[in-house]
Structure formats: C-alpha cells, structure tokens
Design an enzyme around this catalytic site. Structure first.
Site, short mmCIF file in Angstrom:
data_model
loop_
_atom_site.label_atom_id
_atom_site.label_comp_id
_atom_site.label_asym_id
_atom_site.label_seq_id
_atom_site.Cartn_x
_atom_site.Cartn_y
_atom_site.Cartn_z
N CYS A 248 0.84 -1.21 0.00
CA CYS A 248 0.00 0.00 0.00
C CYS A 248 0.87 1.25 0.00
O CYS A 248 1.71 1.42 0.88
CB CYS A 248 -0.91 -0.01 1.23
SG CYS A 248 -1.86 1.53 1.43
N CYS B 42 0.64 3.53 3.36
CA CYS B 42 1.18 3.09 4.64
C CYS B 42 2.55 3.73 4.87
O CYS B 42 3.21 4.14 3.91
CB CYS B 42 1.30 1.57 4.68
SG CYS B 42 -0.28 0.71 4.88
N HIS C 72 -3.51 0.85 8.42
CA HIS C 72 -4.09 0.45 7.14
C HIS C 72 -5.50 -0.11 7.31
O HIS C 72 -6.35 0.05 6.42
CB HIS C 72 -3.20 -0.60 6.47
CG HIS C 72 -3.69 -1.07 5.14
ND1 HIS C 72 -3.46 -0.38 3.97
CD2 HIS C 72 -4.44 -2.17 4.79
CE1 HIS C 72 -4.01 -1.02 2.96
NE2 HIS C 72 -4.62 -2.11 3.43
N ASN D 52 -13.77 9.27 -0.34
CA ASN D 52 -14.46 8.14 -0.95
C ASN D 52 -14.14 6.91 -0.12
O ASN D 52 -12.97 6.63 0.13
CB ASN D 52 -13.99 7.90 -2.39
CG ASN D 52 -14.29 9.06 -3.30
OD1 ASN D 52 -15.26 9.77 -3.11
ND2 ASN D 52 -13.46 9.25 -4.31
N HIS E 2 -6.53 1.98 2.22
CA HIS E 2 -6.04 2.72 3.38
C HIS E 2 -6.96 3.92 3.66
O HIS E 2 -7.39 4.60 2.71
CB HIS E 2 -4.62 3.21 3.11
CG HIS E 2 -3.91 3.68 4.32
ND1 HIS E 2 -2.91 2.94 4.93
CD2 HIS E 2 -4.05 4.81 5.07
CE1 HIS E 2 -2.46 3.61 5.98
NE2 HIS E 2 -3.14 4.74 6.09
N HIS F 263 -8.24 7.24 3.76
CA HIS F 263 -7.71 8.49 3.21
C HIS F 263 -8.81 9.25 2.50
O HIS F 263 -9.88 8.72 2.20
CB HIS F 263 -6.56 8.21 2.23
CG HIS F 263 -7.02 7.65 0.90
ND1 HIS F 263 -7.50 6.36 0.75
CD2 HIS F 263 -7.09 8.22 -0.33
CE1 HIS F 263 -7.82 6.15 -0.51
NE2 HIS F 263 -7.60 7.26 -1.20
N GLN G 21 -9.25 13.07 -0.19
CA GLN G 21 -8.56 13.91 -1.17
C GLN G 21 -9.02 15.36 -1.03
O GLN G 21 -10.04 15.64 -0.41
CB GLN G 21 -8.84 13.41 -2.59
CG GLN G 21 -8.40 11.98 -2.84
CD GLN G 21 -8.67 11.54 -4.26
OE1 GLN G 21 -8.09 12.06 -5.22
NE2 GLN G 21 -9.55 10.55 -4.42
#
Length: 361
Positions: free
Chosen positions: A71, A74, A136, A176, A187, A189, A191
C-alpha cells in the site's frame, strides 16, 4: 498541532500534521527513484450545459488495488518505500502523483479545433491526498475525537493554502470509502481538489441562495437548519454547534448533511470550539451509518465551501455524506432518470432514512 513540510523524491510536497510535540522530528528522506510528475490535464466547456469537464487521460496508469503489504499510503517499512517516507505518522497530506488538475498543466486557452465553439484551457489546479491514520485497517469512524480534530485542522490549513493559488476558484475536501464507491486504495484516506472553476453544483446552490436572500432577506440554509431543528423529524445527531440531519429532499438511500449553527464560508473560519464539536457529532453520524446494515458503509463525504473569490457571503459551509447502498447487499444504480436527466428517485423517504439511523444503538 505541529506542521512539518517536506518534499518527496520527485519534488512533490508532503506535509505532516502531528498531534503533539512528543512525536519525533519528520526528517526521513524519500529514497525512491521517481520520474517527474507528467500530468496532461485539460478542461473543456460543454456548449450545451455551460459546465466544465476535465480530461486527464494520464490517470489510467494510477495505482489500482495493490496488496496490503504494498500500500503506497502506509508508512515506509524496510525494503518497502511508500509515498510517506516516515515509519509512522498521525495525519499526512501530499500532492497526488496522478492529479486530475495540476499547477504545472501547460497549454493556452483556446477553442476545440479552432472553431470558436467549445472553449478549452489547461486543467490547472491542485489535487492532494489526505491520510487520516497510519493504520491500514482503520477507518474515519474509528478515529479518536482528537484525531478528527487534527484532520479538520489539516483541511483548514490546506483550504487556506490552496485558496492562495492563482487561478484556483474552489476547494473541495472529500472522502471516498468502499469498493462499491470505486475506491482503489483501501487505506483510510481522502482527497482535496482545487478546481480552476466554480463547480456546477456550487453554482446552482449559490443561485438559489442569492434568489432566496433577495426575496426573504435571510440565508436559505439557515432557514432549512432552523426548520429541521424545530421539527426534529429528520435530525439524527446534534451538538452545541452542529446538527446532522437527513435533507428533506434526500436523493440517496443514506443521505446526511452536517451543518454548523453559524454561517461561515469555509473550514478555516471555524472556531476551535466548533472544530471540536464537529468531531463528536460526525463520529456519531459515522457510527450510525456503519451500524445501519451491520457492515462498513460505502460512502462519499464532501465539504461544500464557498468559492475562493466570489459570492463568499452567500456560502454556508456544510458537509454532505451519502451512500449508494440501499440494502446490505443491494446498490442504488444511477440509471435513466438520474443519469440521463438528473431527476432523482429515492426508494425511501427522508423520514424513513432518519428513523433507521436514529435506531442504531
């Protein structure tokens, strides 16, 4: 909160947001041999709708569902360098390697085929990735209130910074979550997009807000908020400074708006107390969403902020969360009416949605 700016091997910025002074200094170097970012974003104005559309063909090569041990979000491990050079982190933000909009986009404003009909321009803007935790297997719903507060502070920092970029007109932080939404990196996250134009949805909301203000002398979202709090029928969570409710004309099977009690244009304008209260209310909302079908809910959550340069007095910051999951194993598809004519048909009433969310223990 401590903020540390560093750079990745290809020159992109990476910013660490640490919750306390006890964290080690962020000095790790990115040891990867990376070529320069090669983005070729272009925007074209649809002559029939007046809406800008971005063309970003380079994104076809972006990272797609890598195994967990590879990933890129990570922390870096021995022999496995990632986008984050440090061995651990709290919250981190970095420039997207596969951006839909890019500050260095080249070209001149023109028209397609030189015919003077379809306007074209470089897709200049900014796209950043926000990692909420180094875990993660975590989720936003699993964050502590103090970590959510750090994320809010990071959103505020980046909104202020992107608002200073020449030609950037709107800042949109969003998350998302879930494969059903189309997520390709699992993971936790989000944007942040910095658009070179005001988005169609924001323009529509501003037009409605302007007409309502001229007619009644009050902000429309303020009146909606007051009505929802008075009725209580669609309210699912409430704090001292925020209320979360299912919108009275909800489009989605799960649809929630989280609205501050005070009109502010964007996240940087929130007080410390408002940021702390948001963390508590939003975590309550996410807990209810994940409990709705006894499984992690796939969703999109995004901040509606006022444009950077125009109509800021009309904006009322709020977060909108929605999901396409209409049953534990059934999706709502945007078929003919929704996709073809933008006429939404919901399989549940807003009152039913709110009742189900409130019933989550």
């Amino acid at each position: 909160m401590r903020r540390t700016l560093r750079h990745l091997a290809d020159g992109r910025e990476i910013i660490y947001f640490d919750e306390g002074e006890n964290t080690p200094p962020r000095t790790a170097e990115d040891t990867r041999d990376l070529p320069a970012v090669a983005a070729s974003s272009e925007i074209r104005l649809d002559p029939l709708t007046g809406e800008w559309v971005a063309m970003a063909a380079h994104r076809q090569t972006r990272t797609y569902k890598p195994p967990a041990d590879l990933c890129p979000l990570c922390p870096t491990k021995p022999g496995k360098p990632s986008e984050i050079p440090e061995p651990d982190y709290d919250v981190v933000v970095f420039e997207n390697r596969f951006p839909s909009f890019e500050e260095g986009a080249t070209g001149e404003s023109s028209t397609l085929d030189g015919l003077g009909l379809v306007r074209t321009a470089p897709g200049k803007g900014r796209c950043e990735v926000v990692c909420f935790t180094s875990d993660h297997n975590g989720s936003f719903a699993g964050l502590s209130p103090s970590r959510v507060r750090t994320v809010v502070d990071a959103w505020a920092d980046r909104t202020a910074a992107l608002s200073e970029i020449d030609g950037l007109e709107q800042v949109f932080p969003f998350e998302n979550r879930g494969e059903e939404i189309g997520v390709t990196l699992h993971h936790p996250h989000g944007q942040i997009y910095g658009y070179p134009f005001v988005t169609p949805k924001t323009r529509r909301m501003l037009d409605v807000a302007r007409a309502y203000q001229e007619e009644r002398g009050r902000p429309v979202l303020g009146d909606v908020l007051a009505a929802e709090r008075k009725a209580g029928t669609r309210v699912i969570a409430e704090g001292q400074y925020w209320t979360a409710f299912v919108p009275p004309a909800a489009r989605w099977p799960v649809h929630v708006q989280v609205v501050p009690h005070r009109q502010v244009p964007d996240i940087p304008a929130l007080t410390d107390a408002e940021r702390d209260d948001f963390a508590e209310v939003y975590l309550d909302v996410l807990r209810r969403c994940d409990g709705l079908y006894n499984r992690p809910l796939p969703y999109i959550a995004g901040w509606h902020q006022a444009p950077v340069r125009i109509d800021r007095e009309l904006g009322w910051l709020h977060l909108e969360l929605f999901s396409i999951l209409r049953a534990p194993d059934k999706l709502k598809y945007l078929a003919g009416s929704e996709s073809g004519e933008a006429v939404w048909i919901n399989d549940a009433t807003p009152e039913q949605i709110a009742e189900r969310l409130r019933a989550v223990g």
